[in-house]
Design a protein around this motif. Structure first.
Motif, short mmCIF file in Angstrom:
data_model
loop_
_atom_site.label_atom_id
_atom_site.label_comp_id
_atom_site.label_asym_id
_atom_site.label_seq_id
_atom_site.Cartn_x
_atom_site.Cartn_y
_atom_site.Cartn_z
N PRO A 242 0.84 -1.19 0.00
CA PRO A 242 0.00 0.00 0.00
C PRO A 242 0.88 1.25 0.00
N TYR A 243 0.31 2.36 -0.42
CA TYR A 243 1.11 3.56 -0.54
C TYR A 243 0.28 4.77 -0.16
N SER A 244 0.95 5.89 0.06
CA SER A 244 0.28 7.14 0.39
C SER A 244 0.68 8.20 -0.63
N SER A 245 -0.30 8.97 -1.03
CA SER A 245 -0.05 10.15 -1.86
C SER A 245 -0.12 11.36 -0.95
N VAL A 246 0.92 12.17 -0.96
CA VAL A 246 1.01 13.31 -0.03
C VAL A 246 1.08 14.60 -0.84
N LEU A 247 0.13 15.49 -0.61
CA LEU A 247 0.11 16.78 -1.29
C LEU A 247 0.66 17.84 -0.34
N ILE A 248 1.78 18.46 -0.75
CA ILE A 248 2.50 19.41 0.10
C ILE A 248 2.41 20.80 -0.54
N ARG A 249 2.18 21.82 0.27
CA ARG A 249 2.20 23.19 -0.21
C ARG A 249 3.45 23.87 0.35
N CYS A 250 4.25 24.43 -0.54
CA CYS A 250 5.46 25.10 -0.07
C CYS A 250 5.75 26.33 -0.93
N ASP B 250 4.17 2.40 2.56
CA ASP B 250 3.76 2.36 3.96
C ASP B 250 4.93 2.15 4.93
N CYS B 251 6.06 1.73 4.41
CA CYS B 251 7.21 1.51 5.29
C CYS B 251 7.89 2.83 5.67
N GLU B 252 7.48 3.93 5.08
CA GLU B 252 8.10 5.22 5.35
C GLU B 252 7.25 6.03 6.33
N ASP B 253 7.91 6.79 7.20
CA ASP B 253 7.25 7.69 8.13
C ASP B 253 7.13 9.05 7.44
N VAL B 254 5.91 9.35 6.97
CA VAL B 254 5.70 10.57 6.17
C VAL B 254 6.02 11.82 6.98
N ASP B 255 5.51 11.90 8.22
CA ASP B 255 5.75 13.09 9.05
C ASP B 255 7.24 13.34 9.24
N ALA B 256 7.96 12.25 9.56
CA ALA B 256 9.40 12.40 9.80
C ALA B 256 10.13 12.79 8.53
N CYS B 257 9.76 12.19 7.42
CA CYS B 257 10.42 12.51 6.15
C CYS B 257 10.29 13.98 5.81
N ILE B 258 9.06 14.50 5.87
CA ILE B 258 8.83 15.90 5.51
C ILE B 258 9.53 16.83 6.49
N SER B 259 9.48 16.48 7.77
CA SER B 259 10.15 17.30 8.78
C SER B 259 11.66 17.33 8.56
N HIS B 260 12.27 16.15 8.33
CA HIS B 260 13.71 16.09 8.11
C HIS B 260 14.10 16.82 6.82
N GLU C 93 -1.19 17.11 3.11
CA GLU C 93 -2.35 16.24 3.26
C GLU C 93 -1.97 14.85 2.80
N VAL C 94 -2.34 13.83 3.56
CA VAL C 94 -1.99 12.45 3.24
C VAL C 94 -3.24 11.67 2.83
N LEU C 95 -3.16 11.00 1.68
CA LEU C 95 -4.24 10.13 1.21
C LEU C 95 -3.67 8.74 0.97
N LYS C 96 -4.31 7.72 1.51
CA LYS C 96 -3.83 6.35 1.35
C LYS C 96 -4.59 5.68 0.21
#
Length: 386
Positions: free
Chosen positions: A83-91, A133-143, A157-160
């Motif tokens: 499974p995977y997540s699509s993450v929409l980021i505004r920057c 799903d093996c990745e920590d989205v919050d941590a990745c974006i923060s780092h 925004e995270v969509l699975k």
């Protein structure tokens, strides 16, 4: 699933999900990395450390698909795809490029960027990123944000999604493609619109090449002009095998397909079977080593060899549909397989990159012409006779 196979899944997934973003103007914020008429930017981590063609990213089709057998499995995992997540980021626009690179470094599998008309006067841009799903989205974006010195983490925004949903959507979107009069690319789950035409039946699997991308169409048109009957054809970067199979159906005596990705070789083999291609008509070469599990399959052993073909000055038509850098780096290697006077086609390049390719290949080719479609180009010439 192997790293290469997952990389190809992510490659197709990035394009499919990106097409579902709100419709708007897609501005070329970083033109050298744009991939197709939908004008999104796709960055991808190399699928394999042994990737000889050296691609960082590769053009892909919005209609890429996986096997119909896999599509029948409505489960959380399809053919080993997680499974995977699509993450929409505004920057901010001024940090979008460096943030995209940082996201890839900290776990994102792909990153696409878009700018809509609604935000033309804004300093913001949308980034669509894919994570397994093996990745920590919050941590990745923060780092990633910290690594480029951002004081605040961008909003996102995270969509699975389940792979089955993606498979179903992409199959539904992949219709028969008429490349030119009398030549069709037809997905295996569709009925050929013209049963009297040359129909290439295709199930791309997790490999590039559905017939819809501009570079594939341009290469198919080169084959349509060049194959008259009995030719030997080399397909450098075969992907789904679409060009190799089309060449045979147009009258070539032999096709040889080369790729670095075992999943591409598997897809090409399966497509050969769909088109009733005999093992002595299509030879597949896997560049990336002797230890691939596919080489232990007795059926695949009839088709597959390891390494670049050794025969030089042997082919009547050679096409390399890869990328700019590998085209430049492998120029001697690619042309060395062509007979003197053979047709050589070079694609996978943007129109703005044509001059670089011509400069590199003009020592090998004459009668050079350029065809273009949707900002992509194909450079064609004949090998200079010694």
């Amino acid at each position: 699933m192997s790293g290469a196979s997952l990389g190809n899944f992510i490659k197709h997934l990035a394009c499919t999900l990106y097409a579902q973003l709100p419709r708007g103007s897609r501005r070329m914020l970083h033109q050298s990395h744009f991939y197709s008429s939908s004008s999104s930017i796709v960055f991808r981590r190399p699928s394999s450390p042994t990737a000889r063609f050296g691609q960082q990213w590769r053009p892909c089709s919005l209609a890429a698909s996986v096997s119909s057998k896999a599509a029948s499995q409505n489960s959380s995992t399809v053919s080993g795809v997680p499974p995977y997540s699509s993450v929409l980021i505004r920057c901010r626009k001024d940090v979008a490029d460096v943030l995209s690179e940082a996201l890839l470094s900290f776990g994102a599998s792909s990153v696409s960027m878009d700018e809509h008309d609604d935000y033309e006067n804004s300093d913001k841009v949308s980034i669509c990123s894919i994570f397994t799903d093996c990745e920590d989205v919050d941590a990745c974006i923060s780092h990633a944000a910290d690594s480029i010195g951002l004081e605040e983490t961008p909003t996102f925004e995270v969509l699975k999604y389940n792979p089955y949903d993606w498979i179903k959507r992409t199959q539904e979107s992949f219709d028969p493609v008429e490349v030119t009069k009398g030549l069709w690319i037809v997905p295996v789950w569709k009925t050929p619109p013209d049963i009297w035409a040359t129909n290439v039946i295709l199930n791309p699997g997790l490999a590039f090449g559905t017939g819809e991308h501009a570079t594939t169409k341009l290469c198919l048109l080169v084959l349509h002009r060049s194959i008259r009957g009995g030719e030997l054809f080399l397909d450098y970067g075969t992907g789904s095998g679409i060009l190799s199979i089309a060449a045979l159906k147009l009258g070539a005596a032999l096709s040889v397909g080369v790729d670095i990705d075992p999943q591409a070789i598997t897809a090409a083999h399966q497509n050969a079977l769909l088109n009733n291609i005999e093992p002595d008509k299509l030879k597949l070469h896997l560049v990336s080593g002797n230890d691939s599990p596919i080489l232990r399959d007795p059926e695949l052993q009839k088709f597959v060899r390891v390494g670049i073909p050794a025969d030089k000055n042997a082919y009547d038509v050679v096409i390399a549909n890869i990328l700019l850098n590998p085209l430049l780096d492998l120029a001697d290697e690619i042309v060395s397989h062509a007979k003197h006077g053979a047709v050589v086609g070079l694609s996978g390049i943007l129109s703005e990159q044509v001059d670089l390719v011509i400069e590199c290949y003009s020592r090998f080719l004459e009668n050079i012409t350029v065809s273009e479609k949707d900002d992509w180009a194909c450079v064609t010439g004949t090998r200079i006779r010694s």
